[in-house]
Design a protein around this motif. Structure first.
Motif, PDB file in Angstrom:
ATOM      1  N   GLY A  84      63.959  13.190  22.506  1.00  0.00           N
ATOM      2  CA  GLY A  84      63.189  13.903  23.622  1.00  0.00           C
ATOM      3  C   GLY A  84      63.352  13.688  24.874  1.00  0.00           C
ATOM      4  O   GLY A  84      63.572  14.575  25.984  1.00  0.00           O
ATOM      5  N   ILE A  85      63.521  12.404  25.172  1.00  0.00           N
ATOM      6  CA  ILE A  85      63.631  11.990  26.673  1.00  0.00           C
ATOM      7  C   ILE A  85      65.096  12.268  27.032  1.00  0.00           C
ATOM      8  O   ILE A  85      65.265  12.778  28.066  1.00  0.00           O
ATOM      9  CB  ILE A  85      63.603  10.339  26.742  1.00  0.00           C
ATOM     10  N   LEU A  86      66.226  11.959  26.227  1.00  0.00           N
ATOM     11  CA  LEU A  86      67.699  12.408  26.619  1.00  0.00           C
ATOM     12  C   LEU A  86      67.657  13.987  26.580  1.00  0.00           C
ATOM     13  O   LEU A  86      68.219  14.398  27.549  1.00  0.00           O
ATOM     14  CB  LEU A  86      68.478  11.848  25.418  1.00  0.00           C
ATOM     15  N   GLY A  87      66.950  14.814  25.768  1.00  0.00           N
ATOM     16  CA  GLY A  87      67.046  16.065  25.882  1.00  0.00           C
ATOM     17  C   GLY A  87      66.494  16.690  27.162  1.00  0.00           C
ATOM     18  O   GLY A  87      66.946  17.393  28.012  1.00  0.00           O
ATOM     19  N   ALA A  88      65.221  16.096  27.419  1.00  0.00           N
ATOM     20  CA  ALA A  88      64.706  16.494  28.871  1.00  0.00           C
ATOM     21  C   ALA A  88      65.647  16.126  30.283  1.00  0.00           C
ATOM     22  O   ALA A  88      65.882  16.884  31.095  1.00  0.00           O
ATOM     23  CB  ALA A  88      63.371  15.485  29.100  1.00  0.00           C
ATOM     24  N   ILE A  89      66.308  14.827  30.267  1.00  0.00           N
ATOM     25  CA  ILE A  89      67.465  14.555  31.235  1.00  0.00           C
ATOM     26  C   ILE A  89      68.476  15.512  31.224  1.00  0.00           C
ATOM     27  O   ILE A  89      68.774  16.002  32.227  1.00  0.00           O
ATOM     28  CB  ILE A  89      67.687  13.525  30.956  1.00  0.00           C
ATOM     29  N   ILE A  90      69.080  16.074  29.932  1.00  0.00           N
ATOM     30  CA  ILE A  90      70.031  16.770  30.068  1.00  0.00           C
ATOM     31  C   ILE A  90      69.701  18.292  30.470  1.00  0.00           C
ATOM     32  O   ILE A  90      70.322  18.720  31.297  1.00  0.00           O
ATOM     33  CB  ILE A  90      70.797  16.769  28.521  1.00  0.00           C
ATOM     34  N   ALA A  91      68.481  18.813  30.091  1.00  0.00           N
ATOM     35  CA  ALA A  91      68.195  20.064  30.614  1.00  0.00           C
ATOM     36  C   ALA A  91      67.716  19.966  31.999  1.00  0.00           C
ATOM     37  O   ALA A  91      68.121  21.001  32.707  1.00  0.00           O
ATOM     38  CB  ALA A  91      66.490  20.346  29.634  1.00  0.00           C
ATOM     39  N   SER A  92      67.252  18.949  32.577  1.00  0.00           N
ATOM     40  CA  SER A  92      67.031  18.811  34.037  1.00  0.00           C
ATOM     41  C   SER A  92      68.301  18.915  34.779  1.00  0.00           C
ATOM     42  O   SER A  92      68.544  19.606  35.797  1.00  0.00           O
ATOM     43  CB  SER A  92      66.142  17.592  34.523  1.00  0.00           C
ATOM     44  N   ILE A  93      69.385  18.222  34.291  1.00  0.00           N
ATOM     45  CA  ILE A  93      70.562  18.174  34.865  1.00  0.00           C
ATOM     46  C   ILE A  93      71.384  19.457  34.783  1.00  0.00           C
ATOM     47  O   ILE A  93      72.015  20.206  35.673  1.00  0.00           O
ATOM     48  CB  ILE A  93      71.913  17.231  34.360  1.00  0.00           C
ATOM     49  N   VAL A  94      71.172  20.293  33.711  1.00  0.00           N
ATOM     50  CA  VAL A  94      71.807  21.568  33.594  1.00  0.00           C
ATOM     51  C   VAL A  94      71.053  22.437  34.618  1.00  0.00           C
ATOM     52  O   VAL A  94      71.511  23.359  35.042  1.00  0.00           O
ATOM     53  CB  VAL A  94      71.552  22.170  32.046  1.00  0.00           C
TER      54      VAL A  94
END
Length: 65
Positions: A8-18
């Motif tokens: 979930g944390i990695l998904g949130a980081i990737i989503a914010s970068i996108v």
């Protein structure tokens, strides 16, 4: 910490970068971007059109003998 919370944390980081990249390169208009130059100046005339390009060999009917 289990694998679901790490995912979930990695998904949130990737989503914010996108999201940041989409805002930076997306079609938001002229906000924060330099103005585009206006096309052709009114004083300049368009060049004359060139002769039409050849379309290939001309095939004519030959009479039967």
């Amino acid at each position: 910490m289990n694998s679901q919370s790490i995912a979930g944390i990695l998904g949130a980081i990737i989503a914010s970068i996108v999201l940041v990249v989409a805002i930076a390169y997306g079609p938001i208009g002229q906000f924060g971007k330099p103005a585009k130059p206006a096309g052709v100046q009114p004083g300049q005339a368009a060049p004359a059109p060139a002769a039409p390009a050849p379309r290939g060999p001309v095939i004519r009917e030959v009479p039967n003998q």
